[in-house]
Design a protein around this motif. Sequence first.
Motif, mmCIF file in Angstrom:
data_model
loop_
_atom_site.group_PDB
_atom_site.id
_atom_site.type_symbol
_atom_site.label_atom_id
_atom_site.label_comp_id
_atom_site.label_asym_id
_atom_site.label_seq_id
_atom_site.Cartn_x
_atom_site.Cartn_y
_atom_site.Cartn_z
ATOM 1 N N THR A 153 0.799 -1.228 0.000
ATOM 2 C CA THR A 153 0.000 0.000 0.000
ATOM 3 C C THR A 153 0.830 1.276 0.000
ATOM 4 N N ASN A 195 0.599 4.325 -2.347
ATOM 5 C CA ASN A 195 -0.575 5.199 -2.336
ATOM 6 C C ASN A 195 -0.480 6.319 -1.301
ATOM 7 N N LEU A 228 -2.733 6.955 3.785
ATOM 8 C CA LEU A 228 -3.392 6.396 2.608
ATOM 9 C C LEU A 228 -4.707 7.117 2.367
#
Length: 674
Positions: A60, A63, A673
């Motif tokens: 992740t 992002n 995020l």
Amino acid sequence: MRRVITMGPLLMLVAASAVLAPSRVRVIAQNAANGVEWRAYAATNASAKYSPLDQINKSTVRNLRIVWRQSATPVAVRQGNAPAPTNYQHTPLMAGGLVYMSTGYGSVAALDASTGKVVWFDARPKEPGPPTRGNVIRHDDPEGPGVYVVSGRGWASRGLAYWTDARDARVLALVGQSLVALNAKTGQRYPGFGDHGEVDLTKGYDRPADSFRWGASPIVVGDIVVVGGLASAGGRVLPGGIRGYDVRTGALRWTFNTIPRPGEFGNDTWLNGSWERAGAAGVWSVMSADDDLGYVYIPVESSASQAQDADFYGGQRPGSSLFEDTLLCLDAKSGKRVWHFQLVHHGLYDWDVPAAANLVDIVVDGRRIKAVAQVTKQGFAYVFDRVTGVPVWPIEERPVPRGDVPGEWYSPTQPYPTKPPAYERQDVTVDELVDFTPELRQEAIKIISQYRYGSLFTPPSVGDSRAGGTKGTIQRPGTISTTWNGAGVDPETGILYVPSVQDPGIIELVKSNDPKSEWTTNPLGLSYGPYLEGPRGLPTPFKPPYGRLTAIELNKGIIVWSVANGNGPRDNPAIKHLKLPPLGQGGRASPLVTKTMVFLGEGGNDGVAGLPPGGGGKMFRAYDKLSGKVIWEMELPGGTTGAPMTYMLNGKQYIVVATGWRDTPGELIALALP
């Protein structure tokens, strides 16, 4: 009577004697244990700079986005048109939904951890003068209403401290020359702490002091606030002292003299009564502690003559000089010495102990050890049993070169760890010189031929202007190869992650203008010495990397990988055509260790002492912990000037880091995020 204060999205409950339910106490303890909060400069007193949070992970991290920004001098705190500092060396804390920061004025502000908006702050007076005494005022700020407390003048500190007993929660800060205790929810002073909420840190020395300075954070162990720093009187630096204060009352509980007085352990290491003439040997960096043992681990700096704050001449202070340049373990409750290990005998190199020691439990040859690892300016990591002080691997006293400065006292040996190996290059030899092209190698040889050079611990020398004379000694590493930014450690694997830079310096001694001190460095008063630049604009005459990140397996005492941090001078015209791999960016950067990654910036570039030419950079990266491979990188508005931290709030993980640049005022930047 309970008073309710609404502050934006937060509902603050303030009670002088509120007793929390057992379930609430368990939640507080759990938040600290599982990494949801960041309650100390390096996450916990163990100084691991580690969080188990993994919402931001290898899958992740690509992002990540900036979700809020807050100036080092928030609008509510700002005085006139005074700009925010560009070298904002600060790491905030997070507890109870608030981010606590030291502002560019040295005051304390509390931010909403989800938005970065000011909730309350502790501002210094607008005009120079003595500290005011906790006047509570109201202020309608466009960043949100809150309660504000006026305090004394000061400067941004690198960190704050947080303490709670599950009924009361306090933020402890160095504001100007005072230790201040603030209510964590409201920012109000505690009238019963010191004198109207603050303790004057110029008081309590055995010699009168008129000033006190310290840029690091206090540390709270049990109910004791441990403070380092350095005092002076009339421009003369005084002997250092470590002090412990009661966290509730501010009363001085103990003092440990790092330059021992007669009758104290170590006084005999100061020959000819030199302890009376010595100053410094205090603590300018961050400390760490084992909360279960009740021990605090203290990185002690070099000593100096009281006549000048110089680090390269010690003729007035003969002897091995305990406790300068020492990792010192004290019982935090009593202030008594538990153990110590001196890492440099009779410091002549400005190789004081620069960073908080990292506490981690390891297994060596099947034996479980509560360990402490101390990184150093000389590029070694010294590893000890943190209970006893016994080295995990042998540390050998090896003969070192003796200098020829008139009147100097030299230690015949210095301590070399047998494991782990040095994580930064140390000796000066022709083979170590840059060899991108034969021409650059020859130019590098010409550069170093002007100076004395040799192995580690080659001492400073007197400049000789005669034909064939040398201009001083090349010191490698220099004085910022590793500094207050320190290391991080993974408590699950026992791997230590150490950022470092190449920073060779030139130490040249000349006659001093001070009649009470015979020698000083050239130019006068410059502790770091001139930086040794390389040929054709290269950062140094030596081979890269110029900035690196090294992973050290503490269970085995080995280096598992070492990688260049950043591109460095790849675009230098002298080598651009070679299309070289990353060469490493020289800069003071601190790591953040998570479950799968190590985050590391490149450091700022304004007002950073000893920074290599072209040092600093705006990139912020995530490295794979196991391989050192770059997983992700992002350009920030400025270079990272403080150590990054992370926390979880309302199901979202944040990474917050201080940044700044020569043309960009300092600020906190929060990443998360979408």
